[in-house]
Design a protein around this motif. Structure first.
Motif, PDB file in Angstrom:
ATOM      1  N   LEU A 170     -26.951  39.169 -77.835  1.00 41.87           N
ATOM      2  CA  LEU A 170     -27.904  40.165 -77.342  1.00 41.87           C
ATOM      3  C   LEU A 170     -27.186  41.119 -76.406  1.00 41.87           C
ATOM      4  O   LEU A 170     -26.544  40.694 -75.448  1.00 41.87           O
ATOM      5  N   LYS A 171     -27.311  42.413 -76.694  1.00 39.07           N
ATOM      6  CA  LYS A 171     -26.827  43.453 -75.756  1.00 39.07           C
ATOM      7  C   LYS A 171     -28.088  44.111 -75.203  1.00 39.07           C
ATOM      8  O   LYS A 171     -28.659  45.003 -75.803  1.00 39.07           O
ATOM      9  N   PRO A 172     -28.536  43.611 -74.027  1.00 42.70           N
ATOM     10  CA  PRO A 172     -29.781  44.152 -73.488  1.00 42.70           C
ATOM     11  C   PRO A 172     -29.584  45.525 -72.879  1.00 42.70           C
ATOM     12  O   PRO A 172     -28.453  45.969 -72.678  1.00 42.70           O
ATOM     13  N   SER A 173     -30.692  46.169 -72.553  1.00 41.57           N
ATOM     14  CA  SER A 173     -30.596  47.447 -71.841  1.00 41.57           C
ATOM     15  C   SER A 173     -29.903  47.228 -70.499  1.00 41.57           C
ATOM     16  O   SER A 173     -30.199  46.266 -69.781  1.00 41.57           O
ATOM     17  N   GLU A 174     -29.029  48.142 -70.141  1.00 45.04           N
ATOM     18  CA  GLU A 174     -28.343  48.055 -68.846  1.00 45.04           C
ATOM     19  C   GLU A 174     -29.278  48.399 -67.683  1.00 45.04           C
ATOM     20  O   GLU A 174     -28.906  48.250 -66.523  1.00 45.04           O
ATOM     21  N   ARG A 175     -30.487  48.862 -67.998  1.00 41.34           N
ATOM     22  CA  ARG A 175     -31.428  49.217 -66.923  1.00 41.34           C
ATOM     23  C   ARG A 175     -32.119  47.985 -66.325  1.00 41.34           C
ATOM     24  O   ARG A 175     -32.445  47.965 -65.150  1.00 41.34           O
ATOM     25  N   GLY A 223     -34.659  51.250 -79.967  1.00 37.23           N
ATOM     26  CA  GLY A 223     -34.368  52.203 -78.899  1.00 37.23           C
ATOM     27  C   GLY A 223     -34.808  53.588 -79.322  1.00 37.23           C
ATOM     28  O   GLY A 223     -35.723  53.736 -80.147  1.00 37.23           O
ATOM     29  N   SER A 224     -34.148  54.613 -78.786  1.00 38.52           N
ATOM     30  CA  SER A 224     -34.561  55.989 -79.070  1.00 38.52           C
ATOM     31  C   SER A 224     -34.042  56.428 -80.447  1.00 38.52           C
ATOM     32  O   SER A 224     -33.070  55.872 -80.965  1.00 38.52           O
ATOM     33  N   THR A 225     -34.668  57.475 -80.989  1.00 36.30           N
ATOM     34  CA  THR A 225     -34.320  57.900 -82.354  1.00 36.30           C
ATOM     35  C   THR A 225     -32.870  58.361 -82.520  1.00 36.30           C
ATOM     36  O   THR A 225     -32.208  57.937 -83.470  1.00 36.30           O
ATOM     37  N   LEU A 245     -34.843  50.595 -85.177  1.00 39.59           N
ATOM     38  CA  LEU A 245     -36.149  51.164 -84.871  1.00 39.59           C
ATOM     39  C   LEU A 245     -36.003  52.214 -83.783  1.00 39.59           C
ATOM     40  O   LEU A 245     -35.308  51.980 -82.784  1.00 39.59           O
ATOM     41  N   GLY A 246     -36.647  53.363 -83.975  1.00 43.19           N
ATOM     42  CA  GLY A 246     -36.461  54.477 -83.066  1.00 43.19           C
ATOM     43  C   GLY A 246     -37.702  54.823 -82.263  1.00 43.19           C
ATOM     44  O   GLY A 246     -38.593  53.996 -82.061  1.00 43.19           O
ATOM     45  N   GLY A 247     -37.740  56.062 -81.821  1.00 44.46           N
ATOM     46  CA  GLY A 247     -38.789  56.525 -80.922  1.00 44.46           C
ATOM     47  C   GLY A 247     -40.078  56.884 -81.646  1.00 44.46           C
ATOM     48  O   GLY A 247     -40.254  56.580 -82.840  1.00 44.46           O
ATOM     49  N   ASP A 375     -41.478  66.688 -78.011  1.00 43.81           N
ATOM     50  CA  ASP A 375     -40.627  65.670 -77.376  1.00 43.81           C
ATOM     51  C   ASP A 375     -41.370  64.347 -77.224  1.00 43.81           C
ATOM     52  O   ASP A 375     -42.580  64.333 -76.992  1.00 43.81           O
ATOM     53  N   GLU A 376     -40.600  63.261 -77.310  1.00 43.04           N
ATOM     54  CA  GLU A 376     -41.149  61.975 -76.871  1.00 43.04           C
ATOM     55  C   GLU A 376     -40.990  61.959 -75.353  1.00 43.04           C
ATOM     56  O   GLU A 376     -39.882  61.754 -74.836  1.00 43.04           O
ATOM     57  N   ILE A 377     -42.073  62.193 -74.617  1.00 44.87           N
ATOM     58  CA  ILE A 377     -41.964  62.338 -73.153  1.00 44.87           C
ATOM     59  C   ILE A 377     -41.672  60.995 -72.499  1.00 44.87           C
ATOM     60  O   ILE A 377     -40.900  60.878 -71.575  1.00 44.87           O
TER      61      ILE A 377
HETATM   62  P1  NAD Z   1     -31.938  53.992 -75.686  1.00 45.66           P
HETATM   63  O1  NAD Z   1     -31.833  54.433 -77.097  1.00 45.66           O
HETATM   64  O2  NAD Z   1     -31.428  54.890 -74.625  1.00 45.66           O
HETATM   65  O3  NAD Z   1     -31.161  52.583 -75.473  1.00 45.66           O
HETATM   66  C1  NAD Z   1     -31.363  51.492 -76.327  1.00 45.66           C
HETATM   67  C2  NAD Z   1     -30.100  50.655 -76.370  1.00 45.66           C
HETATM   68  O4  NAD Z   1     -29.050  51.426 -76.954  1.00 45.66           O
HETATM   69  C3  NAD Z   1     -29.616  50.188 -75.013  1.00 45.66           C
HETATM   70  O5  NAD Z   1     -29.214  48.844 -75.113  1.00 45.66           O
HETATM   71  C4  NAD Z   1     -28.450  51.119 -74.702  1.00 45.66           C
HETATM   72  O6  NAD Z   1     -27.434  50.500 -73.957  1.00 45.66           O
HETATM   73  C5  NAD Z   1     -27.941  51.491 -76.075  1.00 45.66           C
HETATM   74  N1  NAD Z   1     -27.436  52.881 -76.144  1.00 45.66           N
HETATM   75  C6  NAD Z   1     -27.877  53.947 -75.430  1.00 45.66           C
HETATM   76  N2  NAD Z   1     -27.213  55.056 -75.801  1.00 45.66           N
HETATM   77  C7  NAD Z   1     -26.346  54.689 -76.766  1.00 45.66           C
HETATM   78  C8  NAD Z   1     -25.389  55.395 -77.543  1.00 45.66           C
HETATM   79  N3  NAD Z   1     -25.187  56.707 -77.387  1.00 45.66           N
HETATM   80  N4  NAD Z   1     -24.653  54.706 -78.446  1.00 45.66           N
HETATM   81  C9  NAD Z   1     -24.854  53.381 -78.616  1.00 45.66           C
HETATM   82  N5  NAD Z   1     -25.748  52.655 -77.905  1.00 45.66           N
HETATM   83  C10 NAD Z   1     -26.489  53.305 -76.990  1.00 45.66           C
HETATM   84  O7  NAD Z   1     -33.478  53.624 -75.438  1.00 45.66           O
HETATM   85  P2  NAD Z   1     -34.216  53.264 -74.080  1.00 45.66           P
HETATM   86  O8  NAD Z   1     -34.317  54.485 -73.242  1.00 45.66           O
HETATM   87  O9  NAD Z   1     -33.632  52.051 -73.487  1.00 45.66           O
HETATM   88  O10 NAD Z   1     -35.666  52.865 -74.641  1.00 45.66           O
HETATM   89  C11 NAD Z   1     -36.692  53.790 -74.867  1.00 45.66           C
HETATM   90  C12 NAD Z   1     -36.705  54.244 -76.312  1.00 45.66           C
HETATM   91  O11 NAD Z   1     -36.857  53.123 -77.167  1.00 45.66           O
HETATM   92  C13 NAD Z   1     -37.896  55.152 -76.619  1.00 45.66           C
HETATM   93  O12 NAD Z   1     -37.454  56.176 -77.470  1.00 45.66           O
HETATM   94  C14 NAD Z   1     -38.875  54.226 -77.328  1.00 45.66           C
HETATM   95  O13 NAD Z   1     -39.786  54.866 -78.201  1.00 45.66           O
HETATM   96  C15 NAD Z   1     -37.923  53.354 -78.097  1.00 45.66           C
HETATM   97  N6  NAD Z   1     -38.552  52.100 -78.469  1.00 45.66           N
HETATM   98  C16 NAD Z   1     -38.883  51.930 -79.778  1.00 45.66           C
HETATM   99  C17 NAD Z   1     -39.517  50.770 -80.172  1.00 45.66           C
HETATM  100  C18 NAD Z   1     -39.895  50.547 -81.609  1.00 45.66           C
HETATM  101  O14 NAD Z   1     -40.241  49.435 -81.928  1.00 45.66           O
HETATM  102  N7  NAD Z   1     -39.817  51.533 -82.477  1.00 45.66           N
HETATM  103  C19 NAD Z   1     -39.814  49.768 -79.232  1.00 45.66           C
HETATM  104  C20 NAD Z   1     -39.441  49.977 -77.899  1.00 45.66           C
HETATM  105  C21 NAD Z   1     -38.805  51.153 -77.528  1.00 45.66           C
END
Ligand code: NAD
Length: 491
Positions: A170-175, A223-225, A245-247, A375-377
């Motif tokens: 698992l590589k969790p969010s750094e936040r 994470g984000s799209t 899965l994205g935004g 935008d996804e705010i």
């Molecule tokens: P993020 O995309 O910034 O980060 C997600 C993960 O990717 C983190 O572990 C981060 O370290 C890594 N990461 C960030 N930038 C990267 C890059 N350039 N290259 C490789 N890895 C990178 O997302 P976030 O801000 O942590 O989470 C919010 C986003 O996640 C929103 O867009 C939200 O809609 C989305 N989200 C989607 C779902 C879903 O099921 N579709 C569920 C939860 C969150």
């Protein structure tokens, strides 16, 4: 200053803390998290590969026993886990408990792995020939997760990945990375062998090393799209099985026959819960026909009663957003609104304390082409878009590049049925604003909300984390054996 460790081979592994982890309610740095070196990444992958040899051969009952024990530990440690989540994410304790409960559901689903992994058998497909099928694990699965659900999303992935016989990094969010380490410890306490579940902290650079690593077989990303697209492209180019899965930009359609009080309550819950930092949050209310003025007034009245404050204060309806930078970005939609938008409620005035608070914001007259619509705010900013007809509402949703969730509020069963068939969206609610499927179904959006064909958790999760084998068997008598160079036929 506390440093958050990795969790490798059932041990916490300390490393110099580099990235700041904030308490969003106070704005203070509460800990630091390391960025692993290439050597650290290689070590984690080789530990996992080694553990896979025995874990992939473990019996289904052994896995089930561990998952049941883990379920019990999640329940008994729920308050402790909720505290950890709230301290780093900022969401309310009630919301953190809800997240734990929805993650737990996935562990419960995985407890039924002996049912989910049943193969098929066909007797006598040809004279004296039987066929059976079964599924095997993939190997090393990398789970990359976002900040907004620091325990639920890892459990979406890990529960089914482990149950199907894979090992997980698992590589969790750094936040908000602390809770993943506790998950690792609780899995070990439940009896999971060392090296089967590992937590490697880090940032984008860490992700990129894992995506290209020869020792990794599959990647689950949420994470984000833009990052989801990148992860999908790079990891598939390196031969991995990938779901990314994205935004989202989720619309809630309110038809003229809807109960407007019910709709306004739902818009508040789904728009402002968790400060709008949910991928299934409603960010656009689509008011159809003549309901808009009354609906906007009802939402505004309710906004005025919302309390933003620290997540550990039971009086708070929602907490701060994740960082100071994110707070500035969210506020820009009300401080410098798109031309044509009416700012009905400006939450910047209600931001309290030194933390990253943003009060609830309500915008009217939001249309495609505006920043506030496109935008996804990902903050407590709800937009209202006015359309004339049901067909306009469906066209709006289908023209949007995202397709995660949507909802319709109506008393008309036929309209709801048509809606669920006509929208190009993966998850649909009928008078339900946040239609996150229960764990026996799968979660996934369409269009830019998911890259790859497989939805996450539930039956599609089991399929994603396993691959099929089909065995064709014959036990011929010596007298039946003959030379025949033709392609095998069934008749
Ligand atoms: P993020 O995309 O910034 O980060 C997600 C993960 O990717 C983190 O572990 C981060 O370290 C890594 N990461 C960030 N930038 C990267 C890059 N350039 N290259 C490789 N890895 C990178 O997302 P976030 O801000 O942590 O989470 C919010 C986003 O996640 C929103 O867009 C939200 O809609 C989305 N989200 C989607 C779902 C879903 O099921 N579709 C569920 C939860 C969150």
């Amino acid at each position: 200053m506390r440093t958050i460790p990795h969790y490798i081979n059932a041990e916490t592994v300390s490393a110099p803390g580099e990235l700041p982890v904030y308490n969003p309610a106070t704005g203070e740095v509460s800990a630091r998290v390391p960025i692993p070196s290439t050597h650290d990444v290689d070590t984690a992958v080789s530990v996992a590969r080694h553990a896979w040899r025995t874990w992939s051969a473990s019996s289904l009952s052994q896995r089930t026993n561990i998952l049941f024990a883990f379920r019990h530990l999640l329940l008994t440690h729920a308050e402790e886990l909720a505290d950890i989540i709230t301290a780093e994410h900022g969401k309310t304790l009630a919301d953190a408990r809800g997240e734990i409960a929805r993650g737990l559901e996935n562990v419960e689903y995985a407890c039924g792995i002996s049912e989910h992994l049943k193969g098929g058998f066909s007797s006598q497909v040809a004279e004296g020939v039987d066929v059976h099928s079964f599924r095997e694990p993939l190997g090393v699965v990398v789970a990359i997760t976002p900040f907004n659900f620091p325990i639920m999303v890892p459990l979406w992935m890990a529960a089914n990945a482990l149950a199907t016989g894979n090992v997980v990094i698992l590589k969790p969010s750094e936040r908000d990375p602390s809770v993943s380490v506790r998950v690792g410890e609780l899995l070990s306490e439940a009896g999971l062998p060392a090296g089967v579940f590992n937590v490697l902290q880090g940032n984008a650079a860490t992700v990129n090393q894992l995506l290209e690593h020869d020792g990794v077989d599959a990647v689950s990303f949420v994470g984000s799209t833009p990052v989801a697209r990148h992860v999908y492209q790079v990891a598939t180019a390196h031969g991995k099985r990938v779901q990314a899965l994205g935004g989202a930009k989720n619309h809630m359609v309110v038809l003229p026959d809807a109960d407007l009080d019910i709709a306004a309550d739902a818009a508040i819950n789904a728009g402002y819960g968790a400060a709008g930092e949910r991928c299934m949050a409603i960010s656009v209310v689509v008011a159809v026909g003549d309901v808009a003025d009354e609906l906007v007034a009802k939402i505004a009245q309710r906004v005025d009663r919302l309390r933003v404050g620290p997540g550990n204060d039971p009086a708070s309806d929602f907490g701060p957003v994740i960082t100071a930078e994110h707070r500035q970005r969210v506020l820009s939609y009300v401080n410098a609104p798109d031309p044509g938008v009416t700012v009905v409620r400006d939450g910047s005035a209600r931001a309290e304390g030194p933390g990253f608070f943003v009060g609830p914001c309500l915008l009217d007259g939001v249309t495609p082409g505006m920043r506030a619509y496109d935008d996804e705010i990902f903050g407590p900013v709800l937009g209202v878009t006015r359309v004339a007809t049901y067909a306009d509402a469906v066209a709006l949703i289908n023209d949007n590049p995202y397709g995660n969730g949507t909802a319709i509020f109506t008393r008309d069963g036929n309209a709801a049925r048509l809606f669920s068939r006509q929208v190009h969206v993966g998850m649909i609610g009928v008078n339900v604003p946040i239609p996150v499927p229960v764990s026996s179904y799968s979660f996934g959006g369409w269009k830019n909300s998911l890259f790859g064909h497989s939805h996450i958790y539930g039956p599609e999760g089991i399929t994603f984390y396993s691959r099929a084998k089909v065995v064709t068997t014959r036990w011929p008598l010596a007298s039946e054996s003959q030379i025949d160079l033709g392609f095998p036929r069934t008749r």
